[in-house]
Design a protein around this motif. Structure first.
Motif, short mmCIF file in Angstrom:
data_model
loop_
_atom_site.label_atom_id
_atom_site.label_comp_id
_atom_site.label_asym_id
_atom_site.label_seq_id
_atom_site.Cartn_x
_atom_site.Cartn_y
_atom_site.Cartn_z
N ALA A 1 0.86 -1.20 0.00
CA ALA A 1 0.00 0.00 0.00
C ALA A 1 0.89 1.24 0.00
CB ALA A 1 -0.88 0.00 1.24
N GLU A 2 0.36 2.33 -0.54
CA GLU A 2 1.14 3.57 -0.51
C GLU A 2 1.39 4.02 0.94
OE1 GLU A 2 0.50 7.85 -2.45
OE2 GLU A 2 -0.06 6.16 -3.73
N GLN A 3 0.37 3.90 1.77
CA GLN A 3 0.51 4.23 3.21
C GLN A 3 0.35 2.93 3.98
OE1 GLN A 3 1.47 7.05 4.34
NE2 GLN A 3 1.21 8.31 2.50
N THR A 4 1.40 2.50 4.67
CA THR A 4 1.37 1.18 5.32
C THR A 4 1.15 1.25 6.82
OG1 THR A 4 3.76 1.21 5.56
CG2 THR A 4 2.91 0.18 3.57
N GLU A 5 0.99 2.46 7.38
CA GLU A 5 0.86 2.61 8.83
C GLU A 5 -0.61 2.69 9.25
OE1 GLU A 5 3.04 2.51 11.17
OE2 GLU A 5 4.90 2.64 10.04
N ALA A 6 -0.99 1.90 10.24
CA ALA A 6 -2.35 1.98 10.78
C ALA A 6 -2.64 3.39 11.30
CB ALA A 6 -2.52 0.95 11.90
N ALA A 7 -1.61 4.05 11.85
CA ALA A 7 -1.80 5.41 12.40
C ALA A 7 -2.28 6.38 11.32
CB ALA A 7 -0.50 5.92 13.03
N TYR A 8 -1.86 6.15 10.07
CA TYR A 8 -2.30 7.00 8.97
C TYR A 8 -3.82 6.85 8.79
CZ TYR A 8 -2.34 9.27 4.40
OH TYR A 8 -2.60 10.13 3.35
N GLY A 9 -4.29 5.61 8.87
CA GLY A 9 -5.74 5.37 8.75
C GLY A 9 -6.50 6.01 9.89
N ALA A 10 -5.90 6.00 11.09
CA ALA A 10 -6.55 6.65 12.23
C ALA A 10 -6.61 8.16 12.01
CB ALA A 10 -5.79 6.31 13.51
N ALA A 11 -5.57 8.72 11.38
CA ALA A 11 -5.59 10.16 11.08
C ALA A 11 -6.68 10.49 10.06
CB ALA A 11 -4.22 10.62 10.58
N LEU A 12 -6.92 9.57 9.11
CA LEU A 12 -8.02 9.79 8.16
C LEU A 12 -9.36 9.79 8.89
CD1 LEU A 12 -6.99 7.54 5.10
CD2 LEU A 12 -6.85 10.03 5.28
N LEU A 13 -9.47 8.97 9.94
CA LEU A 13 -10.71 8.98 10.74
C LEU A 13 -10.86 10.30 11.49
CD1 LEU A 13 -10.94 5.40 12.30
CD2 LEU A 13 -12.50 6.45 10.65
N ALA A 14 -9.73 10.85 11.96
CA ALA A 14 -9.78 12.15 12.64
C ALA A 14 -10.27 13.23 11.68
CB ALA A 14 -8.39 12.49 13.19
N LEU A 15 -9.78 13.16 10.45
CA LEU A 15 -10.22 14.13 9.42
C LEU A 15 -11.73 14.01 9.22
CD1 LEU A 15 -8.32 14.40 6.01
CD2 LEU A 15 -10.67 15.06 6.30
N LYS A 16 -12.18 12.75 9.10
CA LYS A 16 -13.61 12.51 8.89
C LYS A 16 -14.43 13.04 10.07
CE LYS A 16 -16.50 8.50 7.97
NZ LYS A 16 -16.47 7.06 7.76
N GLY A 17 -13.94 12.76 11.28
CA GLY A 17 -14.65 13.21 12.48
C GLY A 17 -14.73 14.72 12.55
N ALA A 18 -13.62 15.38 12.18
CA ALA A 18 -13.59 16.85 12.22
C ALA A 18 -14.58 17.41 11.20
CB ALA A 18 -12.18 17.34 11.95
N ASP A 19 -14.61 16.80 10.02
CA ASP A 19 -15.55 17.25 8.98
C ASP A 19 -17.00 17.03 9.42
OD1 ASP A 19 -13.56 18.08 7.33
OD2 ASP A 19 -13.75 16.46 5.86
N ARG A 20 -17.23 15.87 10.04
CA ARG A 20 -18.58 15.53 10.52
C ARG A 20 -19.03 16.57 11.55
NH1 ARG A 20 -19.05 9.47 12.66
NH2 ARG A 20 -18.73 8.90 10.51
N ARG A 21 -18.13 16.95 12.41
CA ARG A 21 -18.47 17.91 13.46
C ARG A 21 -18.72 19.30 12.85
NH1 ARG A 21 -15.07 21.02 17.15
NH2 ARG A 21 -16.44 21.80 18.77
N ALA A 22 -17.86 19.67 11.88
CA ALA A 22 -18.04 20.98 11.24
C ALA A 22 -19.39 21.03 10.54
CB ALA A 22 -16.90 21.21 10.25
N GLY A 23 -19.77 19.90 9.88
CA GLY A 23 -21.06 19.83 9.19
C GLY A 23 -22.21 19.97 10.18
N ALA A 24 -22.10 19.30 11.32
CA ALA A 24 -23.16 19.34 12.32
C ALA A 24 -23.30 20.75 12.89
CB ALA A 24 -22.87 18.34 13.43
N MET A 25 -22.16 21.42 13.08
CA MET A 25 -22.20 22.78 13.64
C MET A 25 -22.81 23.76 12.64
SD MET A 25 -20.71 22.38 16.60
CE MET A 25 -19.80 23.68 17.35
N ALA A 26 -22.57 23.50 11.33
CA ALA A 26 -23.03 24.43 10.30
C ALA A 26 -24.53 24.30 10.05
CB ALA A 26 -22.27 24.19 8.99
N SER A 27 -25.10 23.09 10.25
CA SER A 27 -26.51 22.88 9.87
C SER A 27 -27.45 23.35 11.00
CB SER A 27 -26.76 21.42 9.55
OG SER A 27 -26.53 20.63 10.69
#
Ligand SMILES: Nc1ncnc2c1ncn2[C@@H]1O[C@H](COP(=O)(O)OP(=O)(O)O)[C@@H](O)[C@H]1O
Ligand SMILES: O=C(CO)[C@H](O)[C@H](O)COP(=O)(O)O
Length: 335
Positions: free
Chosen positions: A309-335
């Motif tokens: 894989a291009e990114q082989t670290e599990a921590a990278y996948g966890a950071a993608l989840l953090a990005l998703k969570g931050a976006d989810r929260r921003a969306g909830a705050m905006a609506s």
């Protein structure tokens, strides 16, 4: 520059009163008592300099942490997925056990810690997932038939399947992930037994370079670090099989790498027999992904394309989840 940081968090419900957050508080009563410490966080300027990066500057960054037995690996990325910092730090204890959807914003960084390290008010802590699912996310495999094998201390396989399959006799189970089923299991064979037998990773890499991956090894092992297997058969009493041992260490390693590849192949064919979508391509994560000889052996044994894989670290996948969570929260705050 990667300063160590003790990060204290507090539940978002205490600080915010948006409807989404209120729902969170009602639905997850335990969150009100959440009090967690993560003993490290890192910040670094964006690649190419520019200074003032990190959560306090203009560029939001997303931190993922892979809590392992020998320390916590971390990966700090921006929203395009570029890595700003990664590495490993010790940690003192795990977050409190509670089950929540991966990538959900759960807590804010305490004000005093935030100001001490110059973190933005927007900085939130999000839920993660298991290491092999995080590695799956990091690899960005998408669509039925795509799979990620994690070759860390253990061998874990995750396949995107249209059908859910579970069978405790073989250690097979399914996770729901974004509308798809992620089916698979985790064997006790893997990198731990390689370290036991060959010592450090440089020796493993050097011996591997002397192996011809196109030639099948006649040696038939079941390489476990100790008694007990989970997948593709669940057998607490299964004993390791590592005999006969040839004089040449390279031949011995060849037999072990090939035998672990057969366990992986058996795992994927078992998933198919149980009704999962057939595997079409396997990406590889974890320490074993660095071994090109092993990748070639596995491709021959599995009979499907296998690549790192291009990114082989599990921590990278966890950071993608953090990005998703931050976006989810921003969306909830905006609506
Ligand atoms: N060149 C290599 N070939 C095969 N295995 C390797 C190689 N380098 C490291 N490993 C294995 O990778 C494992 C470490 O990978 P990692 O993803 O950090 O695992 P974990 O997070 O499960 O501890 C070790 O058990 C080691 O044996
Ligand atoms: O062996 C393991 C990885 O080292 C874990 O047991 C495995 O990853 C558990 O997670 P999941 O439920 O996602 O399979």
């Amino acid at each position: 520059m990667v300063p160590a940081l003790a990060l204290s968090v507090e539940p978002l419900a205490r600080r915010h009163h948006h409807p989404a957050i209120r729902g969170f508080r009602r639905g997850q009563g335990h969150a009100a008592t959440l009090s967690a410490r993560i003993t490290m966080l890192s910040r670094q300027d964006p690649p190419g300099g520019g200074g003032g990066g990190g959560a306090a500057g203009g560029t939001p960054l997303y931190l993922g942490i892979d809590f392992g037995t020998s320390g916590a690996r971390y990966s700090l990325i921006d929203r395009k997925g570029a890595v700003h910092s990664e590495g490993k730090r010790p940690y003192s204890r795990l977050l409190p056990p509670s089950v929540m959807v991966p990538g959900a914003p759960i807590a804010a960084v305490r004000d005093d810690v935030r100001s001490q390290y110059g973190l933005s008010e927007e900085c939130v802590v999000c839920t993660g997932t298991t290491d092999s699912i995080a590695a799956f996310l990091a690899a960005r495999a998408a669509g039925p038939g795509r799979a990620v094998t994690s070759l860390g201390s253990t061998l874990a396989v995750k396949l995107v399947s249209e059908a859910r399959v579970d069978d405790a006799r073989f250690g097979v189970y399914s996770h729901r992930l974004d509308g798809a089923w992620l089916v698979g299991g985790a064997s006790n064979a893997g990198g731990a037994v390689l370290r036991q037998l060959f010592g450090d990773d440089r020796r493993l890499a050097a011996l591997s370079r002397g192996i011809d991956p196109a030639a099948a090894s006649p040696l038939d092992y079941y390489p476990l670090p100790r008694k007990g297997e989970r997948f593709p058969v669940a057998d607490l009493d299964m004993a390791p099989r590592l005999e006969p041992r040839p004089e040449s260490d390279a031949e011995f390693l060849h037999g072990i790498l090939e035998s672990i590849a057969r366990i992986e192949a058996k795992g994927y064919s078992l998933l198919r027999e149980l009704g999962a979508t057939a595997v079409e391509e396997v990406l590889t994560a974890g320490g074993g992904a660095q071994n090109e000889t092993w990748t070639a052996i596995r491709e021959r044994v599995l009979g499907v394309p296998v690549r790192k894989a291009e990114q082989t670290e599990a921590a990278y996948g966890a950071a993608l989840l953090a990005l998703k969570g931050a976006d989810r929260r921003a969306g909830a705050m905006a609506s």
